[in-house]
Design a protein around this motif. Structure first.
Motif, mmCIF file in Angstrom:
data_model
loop_
_atom_site.group_PDB
_atom_site.id
_atom_site.type_symbol
_atom_site.label_atom_id
_atom_site.label_comp_id
_atom_site.label_asym_id
_atom_site.label_seq_id
_atom_site.Cartn_x
_atom_site.Cartn_y
_atom_site.Cartn_z
ATOM 1 N N ALA A 184 -36.639 53.076 15.669
ATOM 2 C CA ALA A 184 -38.020 53.047 16.133
ATOM 3 C C ALA A 184 -38.293 51.729 16.844
ATOM 4 O O ALA A 184 -38.972 51.697 17.871
ATOM 5 C CB ALA A 184 -38.977 53.225 14.964
ATOM 6 N N GLY A 185 -37.773 50.643 16.282
ATOM 7 C CA GLY A 185 -37.957 49.353 16.929
ATOM 8 C C GLY A 185 -37.393 49.361 18.340
ATOM 9 O O GLY A 185 -38.044 48.929 19.295
ATOM 10 N N ASP A 186 -36.203 49.890 18.473
ATOM 11 C CA ASP A 186 -35.542 49.942 19.780
ATOM 12 C C ASP A 186 -36.326 50.809 20.769
ATOM 13 O O ASP A 186 -36.620 50.401 21.891
ATOM 14 C CB ASP A 186 -34.121 50.490 19.598
ATOM 15 C CG ASP A 186 -33.380 50.630 20.906
ATOM 16 O OD1 ASP A 186 -32.531 51.541 21.029
ATOM 17 O OD2 ASP A 186 -33.643 49.820 21.823
ATOM 18 N N LEU A 187 -36.691 52.011 20.329
ATOM 19 C CA LEU A 187 -37.334 52.949 21.247
ATOM 20 C C LEU A 187 -38.773 52.539 21.564
ATOM 21 O O LEU A 187 -39.270 52.766 22.673
ATOM 22 C CB LEU A 187 -37.289 54.360 20.652
ATOM 23 C CG LEU A 187 -35.865 54.906 20.469
ATOM 24 C CD1 LEU A 187 -35.881 56.184 19.655
ATOM 25 C CD2 LEU A 187 -35.190 55.133 21.815
ATOM 26 N N PHE A 188 -39.433 51.948 20.589
ATOM 27 C CA PHE A 188 -40.789 51.462 20.837
ATOM 28 C C PHE A 188 -40.733 50.281 21.814
ATOM 29 O O PHE A 188 -41.558 50.166 22.722
ATOM 30 C CB PHE A 188 -41.442 51.058 19.510
ATOM 31 C CG PHE A 188 -42.932 50.874 19.578
ATOM 32 C CD1 PHE A 188 -43.552 49.839 18.874
ATOM 33 C CD2 PHE A 188 -43.732 51.725 20.315
ATOM 34 C CE1 PHE A 188 -44.932 49.663 18.915
ATOM 35 C CE2 PHE A 188 -45.121 51.558 20.362
ATOM 36 C CZ PHE A 188 -45.712 50.520 19.661
ATOM 37 N N ALA A 189 -39.745 49.427 21.641
ATOM 38 C CA ALA A 189 -39.590 48.316 22.569
ATOM 39 C C ALA A 189 -39.346 48.840 23.979
ATOM 40 O O ALA A 189 -39.891 48.333 24.961
ATOM 41 C CB ALA A 189 -38.437 47.417 22.136
ATOM 42 N N HIS B 11 -30.500 58.207 15.878
ATOM 43 C CA HIS B 11 -30.492 56.981 16.691
ATOM 44 C C HIS B 11 -30.529 55.759 15.775
ATOM 45 O O HIS B 11 -29.820 54.780 15.989
ATOM 46 C CB HIS B 11 -31.698 57.003 17.630
ATOM 47 C CG HIS B 11 -31.719 55.863 18.600
ATOM 48 N ND1 HIS B 11 -30.798 55.741 19.625
ATOM 49 C CD2 HIS B 11 -32.529 54.786 18.701
ATOM 50 C CE1 HIS B 11 -31.055 54.643 20.314
ATOM 51 N NE2 HIS B 11 -32.093 54.046 19.779
ATOM 52 N N SER B 12 -31.363 55.847 14.744
ATOM 53 C CA SER B 12 -31.422 54.756 13.772
ATOM 54 C C SER B 12 -30.133 54.630 12.988
ATOM 55 O O SER B 12 -29.632 53.531 12.784
ATOM 56 C CB SER B 12 -32.553 54.994 12.776
ATOM 57 O OG SER B 12 -33.678 54.257 13.110
ATOM 58 N N LEU B 13 -29.624 55.772 12.544
ATOM 59 C CA LEU B 13 -28.441 55.734 11.692
ATOM 60 C C LEU B 13 -27.300 55.009 12.380
ATOM 61 O O LEU B 13 -26.575 54.222 11.777
ATOM 62 C CB LEU B 13 -28.049 57.163 11.314
ATOM 63 C CG LEU B 13 -27.108 57.348 10.121
ATOM 64 C CD1 LEU B 13 -27.633 56.629 8.905
ATOM 65 C CD2 LEU B 13 -26.923 58.836 9.826
ATOM 66 N N LYS B 14 -27.183 55.251 13.688
ATOM 67 C CA LYS B 14 -26.124 54.564 14.433
ATOM 68 C C LYS B 14 -26.349 53.052 14.395
ATOM 69 O O LYS B 14 -25.412 52.282 14.245
ATOM 70 C CB LYS B 14 -26.122 55.036 15.892
ATOM 71 C CG LYS B 14 -25.374 56.341 16.111
ATOM 72 C CD LYS B 14 -25.044 56.589 17.582
ATOM 73 C CE LYS B 14 -26.250 56.931 18.414
ATOM 74 N NZ LYS B 14 -26.540 58.348 18.582
ATOM 75 N N LEU B 15 -27.587 52.649 14.562
ATOM 76 C CA LEU B 15 -27.869 51.208 14.590
ATOM 77 C C LEU B 15 -27.686 50.570 13.222
ATOM 78 O O LEU B 15 -27.278 49.413 13.110
ATOM 79 C CB LEU B 15 -29.297 50.964 15.094
ATOM 80 C CG LEU B 15 -29.526 51.314 16.571
ATOM 81 C CD1 LEU B 15 -31.014 51.260 16.902
ATOM 82 C CD2 LEU B 15 -28.758 50.359 17.480
ATOM 83 N N LEU C 15 -37.253 43.915 22.085
ATOM 84 C CA LEU C 15 -37.913 43.479 23.315
ATOM 85 C C LEU C 15 -37.218 42.229 23.848
ATOM 86 O O LEU C 15 -36.955 42.110 25.042
ATOM 87 C CB LEU C 15 -39.385 43.153 23.046
ATOM 88 C CG LEU C 15 -40.389 44.302 23.157
ATOM 89 C CD1 LEU C 15 -41.776 43.820 22.718
ATOM 90 C CD2 LEU C 15 -40.448 44.846 24.574
ATOM 91 N N ALA C 16 -36.925 41.318 22.927
ATOM 92 C CA ALA C 16 -36.328 40.055 23.348
ATOM 93 C C ALA C 16 -34.848 40.193 23.654
ATOM 94 O O ALA C 16 -34.353 39.632 24.642
ATOM 95 C CB ALA C 16 -36.547 39.007 22.255
ATOM 96 N N SER C 17 -34.120 40.932 22.834
ATOM 97 C CA SER C 17 -32.664 40.940 22.979
ATOM 98 C C SER C 17 -32.184 41.976 23.988
ATOM 99 O O SER C 17 -31.174 41.771 24.647
ATOM 100 C CB SER C 17 -32.013 41.216 21.628
ATOM 101 O OG SER C 17 -32.342 42.535 21.196
ATOM 102 N N LYS C 18 -32.902 43.093 24.091
ATOM 103 C CA LYS C 18 -32.375 44.183 24.903
ATOM 104 C C LYS C 18 -33.168 44.367 26.187
ATOM 105 O O LYS C 18 -32.619 44.778 27.210
ATOM 106 C CB LYS C 18 -32.450 45.472 24.064
ATOM 107 C CG LYS C 18 -31.456 46.526 24.443
ATOM 108 C CD LYS C 18 -31.352 47.559 23.308
ATOM 109 C CE LYS C 18 -30.856 48.888 23.900
ATOM 110 N NZ LYS C 18 -30.834 49.976 22.930
ATOM 111 N N TYR C 19 -34.472 44.089 26.139
ATOM 112 C CA TYR C 19 -35.292 44.369 27.303
ATOM 113 C C TYR C 19 -35.828 43.114 27.956
ATOM 114 O O TYR C 19 -36.671 43.170 28.839
ATOM 115 C CB TYR C 19 -36.444 45.319 26.901
ATOM 116 C CG TYR C 19 -35.911 46.606 26.321
ATOM 117 C CD1 TYR C 19 -35.925 46.833 24.950
ATOM 118 C CD2 TYR C 19 -35.325 47.569 27.145
ATOM 119 C CE1 TYR C 19 -35.392 47.998 24.410
ATOM 120 C CE2 TYR C 19 -34.792 48.735 26.617
ATOM 121 C CZ TYR C 19 -34.828 48.933 25.245
ATOM 122 O OH TYR C 19 -34.292 50.077 24.713
#
Lengths: 977, 107, 416
Positions: C375-380, C94-98, C50-54
């Motif tokens: 999940a963190g990324d997509l939930f954000a 998606h997670s594996l890439k991150l 949320l903070a870094s990407k959005y």
């Protein structure tokens, strides 16, 4: 000179029995009754290991299973090797080969010691801050390096040949711990006639009393008292005494797991797990002495005072000749007196400025130098301690060095409250004695003795006796108080000297590490533990938790209980995997289920496969056929003449009662109530969410009696589901269910000559087509045995399934086998059976269905009776999602290249080759069609019949043609013939 | 002073003793869990929400929880229990079809 | 302060006295833009993204205990993406890439180790299921490969492939790019990075009620440390999800079950990868510390006690001894339990809810750790934009009502 540190006439070892063993290749002699630790110490060997991170030279710290330093590899030969054994716990036996761990090339010269030199660069948690660049280096360079330096001993690499056992026991009272309080509790309970189990981790009972040779109990010397008490208990039939047994976990309902170390020789059970359900639990688990935290407090020769005392009194071993005892309460003095009597030069350094008068007197009389008002602050010596630095608490620089070869720390006592806590009991901090004590219990448990904070011998005896239910007046008493005095809050060395002050010895966690963790924001006990790894070593924090908590509390400006509470987890001390696994290995890993025909099948050359717990013939091997050849032959036999198959594993349920028919109407999608007596129908059972759960044949035997079959794998689940609805949803229905899976053997005969074969051995039943049509059942006599004969077929050929009582199975099998010879009857196995049904487009639940399949998906939408108001799954079938034409539907595939397909392969539309639109559920070669084929579930499959798709492979996609799943005899003429 | 976190629940060796109303207290391994109790099966004419709720919605209570058990390796009967899911202590077991004790406070 | 070998060196010379707190001990403000309930890996990751990407930094993570103290600190650290259905594969890929660059992104070594995850096949049904996964995975970009028994043993030498076993090994499916990571570091790394960007991490703060305003939208939470207002509440509370969602009158399709695991005493490297088995119910890997990390199956009854039946542990150990007879003399050092929130189809829920401003990420059951970054990324993304990213759209809460399940039952038969 051998065993220079062995003292004459001290200890309970058998000096007449000499035992040889090797340690890192060097041979030593010890005695029967020694542990490896005591034998090595007797020979003057203190250097026994290297610490985990800094590879510092280490010796024995303690006496029992909480030993964190002296871990060795023990090799008994023939695959019996264990790493990480505590020298203090391994009984000395002839020919043991002991190896030190975590050092290279040797214990005295270890290259890993470079970590000690670089220690300032590798504090707690350093690895989180680095090793990130270059990115690929973590997995390829840094991590492999870290993994090589981590770990203690090396893993065993040969299969373990030893046996492990398991026992269940119930008792009225389980006493954990055979210290004085525990012996008292067990005696009191036993005297009341209770079933008692008393266990102790040590070689014998008595606990710390084994060190108190001078104490007197009920007029007897301590050791004599222990002997007679144990002997008395041993001869009571309702008492079980378990030595060398650790209670490693306790839980709800006073359920306790014990690990008993039985035998080291390999000839008997090695270890045994006990599961005990106790009416009452009594914890007499004692307390553990704490080390003191000061710079370089870890050198070989720096030990717990009580450990040194035990080595002397139980093994006759002196841990040093010039000993300094550091203490701040009275218990350290007992060690001082004992060691002085054994001839050591002893000095006591007492942190208290003023020491009680009688102790001062006794010390002087014994010739013990007493220095009061000083604390330990540092030590010197590389592979053995050579000197101890002491200073007053308030004058960091006023240091004195004392030359010595052993430093014995009496840092206070930590009651062992783990099991009390595990069983749900509350834990409370008692500031006066500086300890967490058992508080309110959640279950019927009591803590007695030292683990309840009671360190006075007489009081322990009384507490144990009353805890066991005895009357105070009857309790044996001791005039000797053996008072250890008040135990204060752990000594936190106020001076921060350069040099590592160890808190967790095994994991090399120092006081500075704990303060660093707090500085970095890790302030809860669990965070500190995880960040520094304090308390996560093989002693489970028993020598480190309280000291760590005290340091943390001080750094946080809180009291100890405010700083947090250590949590207690099973196992209390590490428990062998084999002990936990018990008998459950190899053939006993899972029950083997065989049919009544098993021996016949073996004799016929069956090659078995595991179908769940069942052993089923996959095929019958003849000559040097491959499996593919055998299956083709078996299939051809069934379709040309006749085949015989053992289907006894099928689930069978007898459904009986006035409401049996309406009950089945509710459970299945169809309408079994419309069956006439003697008729059969294929049936589907759904889950409430609408997906196929199981299938089978329902046969109406009589008006109020049905014979229902299920898949072999689904039998238990189907009956459970039926019972669920019967008992809870339809409790007013008069219907009863009985599993008859094991009661009926099922012998299947399928093929054009099946009628001929069966006719030869059947009485009382006309098998003529007009008398006994397809999908009906007759009761008759086959081979002289009363049978239910079902005319049903899983292969699409004329077929009969002969159900006879299991005890008659082999007789009927033999008769049919013999009768069938002249008709060309052969045997077929599971594989052939599956091919044959696939040629007919019959589904197998769990293959074509996968828990996401509805009746309509597999072309069985017609089996859902429209006239029923309700049945299991009906409401779900009404959902929109299930009428979506793009759902996966059952089709058959014919590969265009004539090569076999692989099960699980994915279907694609060549126009959109990266998206899966279906999967191959079953793939075979058809003897009848002379070609490979498959069944598949494909999106919108029924609307694509006749078209071509492709199967995706690692290479080029393979075209396949979709067709109707019934490939052989679509009209069903053979079935009705 | 910042309030302390709730103490971590201890990790024990657990084998529940379940008092079957028909057989008495028996070890957990003789039983199969049967899901939340007192779920009323709706009629087939109910709406989507009601049916989905029956299939999937659960109290998942942290504390007193009414649930079903079946004495699979015993009498084979389904029965209900109120168990505290925080401590795993079973408060009471009662026959299937009896009303839920959850309306009354724990004794 | 930036973490690096250089800063480690410099601080070493100064006695490590200058290391700052890894995350600020924030006092809760009276309001935020977003409150994240649950300070585990998912909640902290959500805050970070949320903070870094959005671009939303006015965020509080509210945690009832200490961060990472729930399932994040209790799992067996397995990371993989070899799930059957395309929707699942996309989610975990998606997670594996991150994961691959997470240490660098967070400037915190989370020790991601792609050493391979191998699922054993012991029966013909296992073989079919494994091959179906392998074929499906090829199309969804997951590197899953079928191995014959000898190949499986070559990859993992301690494996016993003889016929001695009750269920001999018939082969295995290997995802070479799967592996493990250090679970605690993931929580701490995300916490530190999020805190540095302005996210307030508030520990020892238990949510006791969810406040709603007139229209029914969320208005904030009541906590043990006072009320906090917010117009967006993102719930990432794992086993406690039902409790929190109940406070907003949203009944969830969840059951929280115990899941246990154990470690052995540490030994020198002896186990090169992750091995999982559904048939004999266990999975095992070796941590960087040398401990064998062994996971068991979930208990059959729901519980918040974080214990679980002894038979689950025994079964896991039996399975290990059966598959690796040389480990029978090793010892269990620690065992523990977590609380896993299971959905009817064993697939997670990342979704808006019937309550305005209330978002939920839960139902990961036994397999949430591997999805932490994704999940963190997509939930954000969901919380920031209000609309689900295509990857999480199939995992909506309302899929159960519609019957659109993503049933990975086979994948979830054993915990991971």
């Amino acid at each position: 000179m051998s065993q220079p540190f062995r003292i004459a006439d001290r200890g309970h070892i058998d000096r007449s029995r000499e035992i040889r063993f090797t340690f890192d290749g060097e041979t030593f002699i010890g005695h029967l009754g020694d542990t490896i630790a005591s034998a090595l110490l007797a020979n003057g060997v203190h250097l026994m290991g290297r610490s985990f991170k800094y590879h510092r030279p280490r010796g024995v710290l303690g006496f029992g299973s909480e030993e964190p330093n002296a871990l060795v590899g023990v090799d008994r030969g023939h695959g019996r090797f264990e790493p990480n054994q505590r020298t203090t716990m391994v009984r000395l036996t002839e020919g043991l080969t002991i190896q030190s761990q975590n050092r290279s090339p040797s214990l005295r010269r270890d290259v890993g010691a470079i970590n000690d030199l670089l220690s300032r660069f590798i504090p707690a948690g350093f690895y989180y801050k680095t090793f990130k660049w270059p990115r690929s280096f973590w997995a390829t360079v840094y991590e492999p390096l870290i993994r090589r330096t981590a770990g203690l001993g090396r893993a065993p690499c040969l299969p373990d040949p030893d046996r492990y056992g398991q026992r269940w026991a119930h008792c009225d009272t389980l006493v954990v711990g055979g210290d004085p309080a525990g012996l008292m509790a067990a005696s009191a309970a036993a005297d009341r006639g209770e079933r008692v189990i008393l266990c102790d981790e040590g070689e014998g009972f008595g606990g710390s009393l084994l060190d108190e040779s001078g104490a007197d109990i009920g007029g007897k010397p301590a050791l004599r008292w222990i002997e007679t008490t144990v002997a008395h208990l041993a001869q009571l039939p309702r008492v079980t005494l378990l030595r060398r047994t650790t209670a490693f976990g306790a839980g709800i309902g006073n359920f306790v797991a014990l690990a008993e170390r039985c035998d080291d020789s390999g000839k008997e059970t090695r270890e045994r797990q006990w599961f005990v359900r106790a009416g009452r639990l009594i914890f007499a688990t004692g307390s553990i002495e704490r080390p003191m935290v000061f710079a370089n407090n870890d050198r070989p020769g720096i030990m717990l005072a009580s450990a040194a005392r035990s080595f002397l009194n139980r093994h006759g071993v002196l841990v040093g000749r010039h000993v300094v005892i550091v203490t701040e309460q009275d218990s350290g003095y007992r060690t001082a007196f004992d060691l002085r009597l054994a001839g050591a030069v002893v000095a006591v350094v007492d942190a208290r400025a003023t020491v009680a008068g009688d102790l001062v007197e006794q010390a002087r009389e014994a010739g013990i130098a007493l220095i009061s008002g000083y604390i330990p602050v540092d030590s010197r010596g590389r592979l053995r301690v050579a000197a101890l630095a002491i200073a007053p608490p308030d004058k960091a620089n006023a240091i004195r060095w004392l030359a010595c070869d052993a430093v014995l720390m009496a840092g206070g006592w930590t009651p062992s409250i783990h099991l009390h806590s595990q069983s749900g009991g509350k834990v409370e901090w008692h500031a006066p004695i500086g300890a967490f004590l058992p508080g309110k219990a959640r279950q019927a448990t009591t803590a007695v003795g030292a683990c309840a904070g009671q360190l006075d011998l007489d009081a322990c005896l009384v507490m144990g006796w009353q805890g066991g239910g005895g009357e105070l007046a009857d309790a044996p008493r001791s005039a000797d108080r053996c008072d250890v005095g008040v135990s204060s809050i752990p000594a936190i060395v106020p001076h921060e000297r350069p040099g590592k002050a160890f808190v967790d010895f095994q994991n090399d966690v120092t006081a500075k590490d704990i303060r660093l963790a707090i500085r970095e924001g890790f302030q809860s006990v669990e965070h500190i533990k995880r960040y520094t790894t304090n308390g996560m070593a093989t002693d489970q924090g028993r020598t480190s938790n309280i000291n760590a908590l005290a340091i943390a509390a001080q750094a946080l400006g809180k009291t100890i209980p405010e700083a947090g509470l250590t949590t207690f987890r099973a196992p209390f001390s590490p428990t062998t995997f084999g002990t936990m696994a018990g008998f459950t290995r190899g053939a006993l890993f899972d029950p083997v289920r065989t049919t009544p025909l098993h021996d016949r099948l073996i004799a016929e050359g069956a090659v078995f496969e595991n179908a769940g717990q069942w052993k089923r013939p996959r095929y019958y091997a003849q000559a040097d056929e491959t499996i593919d050849e055998a299956v083709l032959r078996e299939c051809a036999t069934v379709r040309r003449t006749a085949g015989m198959f053992d289907a006894s594993t099928l689930g069978k349920i007898e459904v009986v009662g006035p409401d049996a028919a309406s009950f089945l109407d509710f459970i299945y999608t169809g309408k079994p109530s419309s069956l006439a007596a003697g008729r059969c129908r294929y049936a589907l059972m759904l889950r409430e969410d609408g997906f196929i759960l199981d299938d089978g044949i329902i046969t109406r035997v009589e008006a109020e009696r049905f014979h229902v079959t299920t898949t072999s794998a689904g039998a238990v689940n189907v009956l459970a589901t039926m019972e669920d609805f019967r008992q809870t949803e339809l409790p007013d229905m008069r219907v009863w269910l009985t599993s008859t899976t094991e009661q009926w053997a099922v012998i299947v005969v399928n093929g054009p000559r099946a009628r001929d074969v069966l006719n030869a051995v059947t009485r009382d039943v006309s098998l003529a087509n007009e008398d006994f049509p397809h999908m009906s059942m007759r009761v008759g006599t086959v081979a002289g045995v009363a049978a239910r004969i079902f005319r049903v077929s899983f292969t699409g050929e004329l077929g009969y399934e002969v159900n006879v009582p299991a005890r008659n199975a082999t007789l009927v099998w033999d008769s049919l086998r013999q009768a069938g010879e002249k008709f060309g009857l052969g045997l077929y196995g599971l594989e052939a059976s599956q091919v044959l049904r696939a040629e007919k487009g019959y589904i197998i639940v769990g293959r074509e269905t996968d828990g996401t399949t509805t009746p309509n998906d597999v072309g069985l939408g017609g089996m859902v009776a429209k006239s029923k108001t309700d049945f299991v799954g009906k409401r779900s079938l009404m959902r929109e999602v299930f009428v979506d034409p793009e759902r996966k539907q059952l089709v058959a595939l014919l590969p265009c290249d004539g090569q076999s397909l692989e099960e699980g392969a994915q279907l694609i539309d060549p126009a959109d080759p990266h998206r899966s639109i279906g999967h191959v559920s079953s793939a075979y070669v058809s003897a009848e069609l002379g070609r490979p084929f498959a069944l598949a579930m494909v999106q919108g499959g029924r609307s694509r019949l006749g078209s071509r798709l492709a199967v995706a492979t690692a290479a080029a996609p393979r075209p396949v043609e979709l067709c109707d799943p019934i490939l052989v005899d679509p009209s069903g003429a053979r079935l009705h013939g | 002073m910042r309030p302390q976190p709730p103490p971590s629940l201890t990790e024990d060796i657990v084998l529940l003793l379940i008092p079957c109303p028909y057989c008495g207290p028996r070890a957990e391994i003789e039983f199969r869990y049967g899901g939340e109790a007192h779920l009323e099966r709706p009629k087939p004419d109910c709406n989507e929400q009601t049916w989905a709720a029956y299939l999937h919605s659960r109290h998942n209570a942290r504390g007193r929880h009414a649930e079903r058990w079946r004495h699979a390796h015993g009498c084979g009967q389904f029965f209900n229990a109120v168990r505290d899911t925080l401590t795993d202590q079973i408060e009471v077991t009662y026959e299937a079809g009896q009303p839920s004790p959850l309306r009354e406070p724990a004794s | 302060m930036h973490y690096s070998a250089l800063s480690l060196f410099r601080n070493a010379l100064r006695g490590h006295k200058a290391w700052p707190r890894q995350w600020r001990a924030a006092e809760p403000k009276s309001s935020y833009d977003v409150i994240i309930v649950g300070g585990g890996g998912h909640g902290l990751a959500t805050a970070y993204y949320l903070a870094s990407k959005y671009g939303i930094t006015n965020v509080a993570v509210v945690e009832k205990g200490w961060i990472g103290g729930g399932n994040t600190g209790r799992n067996t650290t397995i990371i993989r993406s070899n799930y059957l259905f395309e929707e699942s594969a996309n989610l975990y890929n998606h997670s594996l890439k991150l994961w691959g660059s997470l240490s660098q992104e967070l400037n915190y070594n989370i020790m991601f180790s792609p050493r391979g995850v191998m699922l054993l096949a012991h029966t013909l049904h296992d073989v079919y299921s494994a091959k179906r996964h392998v074929h499906a995975n090829r199309l969804t970009g997951v590197d899953n490969k079928w191995l014959e028994p000898e190949e499986a043993k070559a990859f993992c030498p301690p494996l016993d492939i003889t016929q001695r076993a009750r269920y001999p090994i018939l082969g295995a499916a290997l995802q070479k790019s799967g592996g493990t990571a250090r679970h605690d570091a993931v929580a701490w790394g995300y916490a530190r990075a999020a805190s540095a960007l302005g996210v307030d991490i508030i520990e020892n703060c238990q949510v006791q009620a969810v406040r709603r305003e007139g229209t029914g939208r969320v208005a904030g939470v009541e906590t043990s440390r006072g009320p906090i207002a917010a117009t967006r509440i993102a719930v990432a509370a794992a086993g406690s999800s039902s409790l929190i969602m109940d406070m907003a009158d949203v009944r969830m399709p969840l059951e929280s079950h115990p899941l246990q695991a154990l470690v052995s005493e540490p030994v020198k490297p002896c186990f090169p990868c992750v091995v999982m088995s559904n048939t004999v119910h266990a999975y095992v890997s070796q941590s960087d510390k040398g401990e064998l990390v062994i996971g068991a199956g979930a208990d059959q009854y729901p519980s918040y006690s974080q214990t679980g039946g002894v038979q689950q542990l025994s079964q896991a150990v039996e399975a290990i001894c059966e598959m690796f007879p040389m480990f029978q003399r090793m010892r269990m050092l620690r065992s523990w339990g977590g609380i896993v929130d299971m959905t009817p189809d064993r697939s997670p829920i990342i979704s808006i809810t019937p309550v305005g401003g209330l978002f939920v990420n839960c139902g990961w059951g036994t397999g949430g750790f591997k999805a932490t970054p994704g999940a963190g990324d997509l939930f954000a993304h969901l919380v920031a934009t209000g609309t689900p990213h295509p990857i999480i759209a199939p995992f909506a809460l309302d899929r159960f009502e519609k019957g659109k399940m993503i049933d990975e039952a086979a994948a979830a038969a054993v915990a991971h």
